[in-house]
Motif scaffolding. Structure first.
Motif, PDB file in Angstrom:
ATOM      1  N   SER A 132      -6.710  -0.277  -2.223  1.00  0.00           N
ATOM      2  CA  SER A 132      -5.149  -0.396  -1.940  1.00  0.00           C
ATOM      3  C   SER A 132      -4.376   0.430  -3.463  1.00  0.00           C
ATOM      4  N   ILE A 133      -4.756   1.011  -4.612  1.00  0.00           N
ATOM      5  CA  ILE A 133      -4.602   1.329  -5.656  1.00  0.00           C
ATOM      6  C   ILE A 133      -4.920   3.281  -5.079  1.00  0.00           C
ATOM      7  N   LEU A 134      -5.561   3.413  -4.615  1.00  0.00           N
ATOM      8  CA  LEU A 134      -6.273   5.473  -3.552  1.00  0.00           C
ATOM      9  C   LEU A 134      -4.889   5.351  -2.933  1.00  0.00           C
ATOM     10  N   THR A 135      -4.662   4.308  -1.651  1.00  0.00           N
ATOM     11  CA  THR A 135      -3.541   4.559  -0.988  1.00  0.00           C
ATOM     12  C   THR A 135      -1.835   4.676  -1.578  1.00  0.00           C
ATOM     13  N   VAL A 136      -2.455   3.694  -2.601  1.00  0.00           N
ATOM     14  CA  VAL A 136      -0.442   3.636  -3.110  1.00  0.00           C
ATOM     15  C   VAL A 136      -0.375   5.466  -4.051  1.00  0.00           C
ATOM     16  N   LEU A 137      -1.523   5.683  -4.567  1.00  0.00           N
ATOM     17  CA  LEU A 137      -1.405   6.985  -5.114  1.00  0.00           C
ATOM     18  C   LEU A 137      -1.505   7.593  -4.292  1.00  0.00           C
ATOM     19  N   LEU A 138      -1.865   7.933  -3.152  1.00  0.00           N
ATOM     20  CA  LEU A 138      -2.177   8.752  -2.157  1.00  0.00           C
ATOM     21  C   LEU A 138      -0.511   9.213  -1.849  1.00  0.00           C
ATOM     22  N   TRP A 159       7.834   0.767  -8.760  1.00  0.00           N
ATOM     23  CA  TRP A 159       6.587  -0.261  -8.910  1.00  0.00           C
ATOM     24  C   TRP A 159       6.828  -1.697  -8.694  1.00  0.00           C
ATOM     25  N   VAL A 198       4.867  -1.480  -5.795  1.00  0.00           N
ATOM     26  CA  VAL A 198       3.076  -1.179  -6.141  1.00  0.00           C
ATOM     27  C   VAL A 198       2.862  -2.441  -6.432  1.00  0.00           C
ATOM     28  N   SER A 251       2.675   7.970  -3.050  1.00  0.00           N
ATOM     29  CA  SER A 251       3.234   8.782  -3.754  1.00  0.00           C
ATOM     30  C   SER A 251       3.536   9.418  -3.782  1.00  0.00           C
ATOM     31  N   LEU A 252       1.964  10.852  -3.500  1.00  0.00           N
ATOM     32  CA  LEU A 252       2.041  11.547  -3.945  1.00  0.00           C
ATOM     33  C   LEU A 252       2.623  12.181  -2.410  1.00  0.00           C
ATOM     34  N   ILE A 295       7.182   6.715  -7.233  1.00  0.00           N
ATOM     35  CA  ILE A 295       6.682   5.469  -6.894  1.00  0.00           C
ATOM     36  C   ILE A 295       8.099   4.055  -7.612  1.00  0.00           C
TER      37      ILE A 295
END
Length: 123
Positions: free
Chosen positions: A81-87, A97, A100, A89-90, A95
């Motif tokens: 989840s953290i990695l897909t949110v970062l991807l 929050w 997230v 959001s990039l 973002i």
């Protein structure tokens, strides 16, 4: 730390990679469907959330074995989840929050439940 087929690390890593790949492929297919149809914009967020949760479930179901399924599944949900949110959001440039936090909590819970189920299902 051992990096064997049965190690906890390799199970979590395989689950995270599987969940992320399923998420990316599914979101791409959904965006194709959106471009070809006239679906309402209100459908996008729930479908994306469903895609992410289903991806975590399959990531856990495919990779988690042995014991401590609740912990391994929770880690798979949390990390993916953290990695897909970062991807995402990039890619989107911003973002939300609140969204997230909801995504991460839901993915962690789905992963924990899926991991617990996965270690108890005979295959």
């Amino acid at each position: 730390m051992q990096f064997t087929e049965r190690s906890n690390f390799s199970q979590v890593l395989r689950g995270v990679v599987t969940a992320i790949l399923i998420t990316l492929i599914s979101v791409l297919l959904f965006s194709l469907v959106l471009s070809l149809t006239n679906l309402n914009e209100n459908v996008i967020k729930p479908v994306n959330q469903f895609i992410k949760l289903l991806s975590v479930f399959f990531g856990c179901f495919i990779s988690v074995r042995g014991e401590k399924g609740f912990i391994k599944g929770g880690l798979i949900g949390l990390i993916s989840s953290i990695l897909t949110v970062l991807l995402f959001s990039l890619l989107s440039g911003g973002i939300n929050w609140f969204g997230v936090i909801i995504d991460i909590v839901c993915a962690f819970l789905m992963g924990a439940i899926s991991g617990a189920i996965s270690v108890n299902v005979r295959r």
